[in-house]
Enzyme design. Sequence first.
Site, PDB file in Angstrom:
ATOM      1  N   HIS A  96       0.828  -1.211   0.000  1.00 30.10           N
ATOM      2  CA  HIS A  96       0.000   0.000   0.000  1.00 30.10           C
ATOM      3  C   HIS A  96       0.863   1.261   0.000  1.00 30.10           C
ATOM      4  O   HIS A  96       0.662   2.167  -0.820  1.00 30.10           O
ATOM      5  CB  HIS A  96      -0.915  -0.017   1.225  1.00 30.10           C
ATOM      6  CG  HIS A  96      -1.930   1.082   1.227  1.00 30.10           C
ATOM      7  ND1 HIS A  96      -3.224   0.895   0.825  1.00 30.10           N
ATOM      8  CD2 HIS A  96      -1.833   2.400   1.582  1.00 30.10           C
ATOM      9  CE1 HIS A  96      -3.888   2.039   0.927  1.00 30.10           C
ATOM     10  NE2 HIS A  96      -3.065   2.967   1.393  1.00 30.10           N
ATOM     11  N   GLU A  97       1.828   1.302   0.904  1.00 33.14           N
ATOM     12  CA  GLU A  97       2.683   2.486   0.993  1.00 33.14           C
ATOM     13  C   GLU A  97       3.564   2.631  -0.241  1.00 33.14           C
ATOM     14  O   GLU A  97       3.840   3.749  -0.689  1.00 33.14           O
ATOM     15  CB  GLU A  97       3.546   2.415   2.250  1.00 33.14           C
ATOM     16  CG  GLU A  97       2.772   2.329   3.558  1.00 33.14           C
ATOM     17  CD  GLU A  97       1.764   3.443   3.731  1.00 33.14           C
ATOM     18  OE1 GLU A  97       1.954   4.522   3.144  1.00 33.14           O
ATOM     19  OE2 GLU A  97       0.781   3.233   4.450  1.00 33.14           O
ATOM     20  N   HIS A 100       1.691   4.518  -2.947  1.00 34.76           N
ATOM     21  CA  HIS A 100       1.758   5.974  -2.776  1.00 34.76           C
ATOM     22  C   HIS A 100       3.142   6.506  -3.158  1.00 34.76           C
ATOM     23  O   HIS A 100       3.267   7.516  -3.856  1.00 34.76           O
ATOM     24  CB  HIS A 100       1.482   6.349  -1.312  1.00 34.76           C
ATOM     25  CG  HIS A 100       0.079   6.102  -0.862  1.00 34.76           C
ATOM     26  ND1 HIS A 100      -1.023   6.589  -1.527  1.00 34.76           N
ATOM     27  CD2 HIS A 100      -0.405   5.425   0.223  1.00 34.76           C
ATOM     28  CE1 HIS A 100      -2.124   6.234  -0.884  1.00 34.76           C
ATOM     29  NE2 HIS A 100      -1.773   5.521   0.179  1.00 34.76           N
TER      30      HIS A 100
END
Length: 441
Positions: A96-97, A100
């Site tokens: 997820h990170e 980004h």
Amino acid sequence: MLLNISSSPISHRIPHFLSDFNNPTSNFPPKSKTHLPKSNLSTLSNHSLYGTKNRAFYKNKRNPYNRTQALGRFDFGSLESVLEASAVLTAIIVVHETGHFLAASLQGIRVSKFAIGFGPILAKFNSNNVEYSLRAFPLGGFVGFPDNDPDSDIPVDDRNLLKNRPILDRVIVVSAGIVANVIFAYAIIFTQVVSVGLPVQESFPGVLVPDVKSFSAASRDGLLPGDVILAVDGTELSNSGSDSVSKVVDVVKRNPEHNVLLRIERGKESFEIRITPDKSFDGTGKIGVQLSPNVRFGKVRPKNIPETFSFAGREFFGLSYNVLDSLKQTFLNFSQTASKVAGPVAIIAVGAEVARSNADGLYQFAALLNLNLAVINLLPLPALDGGTLALILLEAVRGGRKLPLEVEQGIMSSGIMLVLFLGLFLIVKDTLNLDFIKEML
């Protein structure tokens, strides 16, 4: 509980939150020799008082299938299974990170921090003006941006600061974590299809008795683990499923200290026995057994590449539907479903149970976690990715005029405090529900 605790301004943080994982899927009736329309994660029936469980059984279980788990309680079990579940959760956070981070970096947007976990820093290094860190509690993560950082020597009007980028660029960065989790979920399912295949279930008449409690009415009157109940008081249990389990439980509950006639299949034999349920504290009958639908599971593998994509696609959309339906039911029936909202402790406990019962189940556990994280983060709530997206879209509606910084920070601060409070509450609640904690209290 996945929170952004970056030192960057609140308006440029990308926090994350997991909830409603205790019951991530809907219950569908079993079908004969069909692909499972839901996760391999077992869903507990409503008859926990009688030890009944609607549970899948697999040939490659690590422990015997008759291991019990009470509704609303969690048991971490072996350290190995806990580590496996924690590794799955951490990997999903990293993905997820990374979504980004890559979305920002590939657009030339300045990034100051990339962290896995929250709390004190355990290890860190710097590369290309980015601080990479591993923190004490690996149940979250964040990507930090230097926007409005008083210690930064970057000019406030630098076009490569996230806040100065066009709306589309910022939307891409904020939504990239969600997209990364969705892609990762599909990749996990595809890997499962290729490596171990998908589970299929074959239904048989009756209700299976996986476990019989010692000194119970069932044990006293001759019921054995492995028996199949074909009929109860003359009512045939022709279909296998939660309805058949409910029929048995209902008859037992209505007949405390009265004979109940069961037709039993044991191996190749079929015969009748009479059981007299004991009276429980609430006046209903109980016989002290664990019950489950009489189904057996196998695996199906694709024969060619098109079939591989077909299997993976069907499973992916089936799991996605279940996650969305579960979220809808949570909001529509919040008073009944609020107790099922889970934090990271419960998620790891469920993952450990899956890992302990069936190693292949970790595939769908990981896929479900990814989809849950993606859906929850898409909600337009402060402190979630969806909340940040909502503020950006509001800016677009206002013709590019941003909300005053104080208003935006107030909205996000209130959201972060709410998520922090809810996260701490869930951690305490789920910890108190652990079996070994209950034994200490």
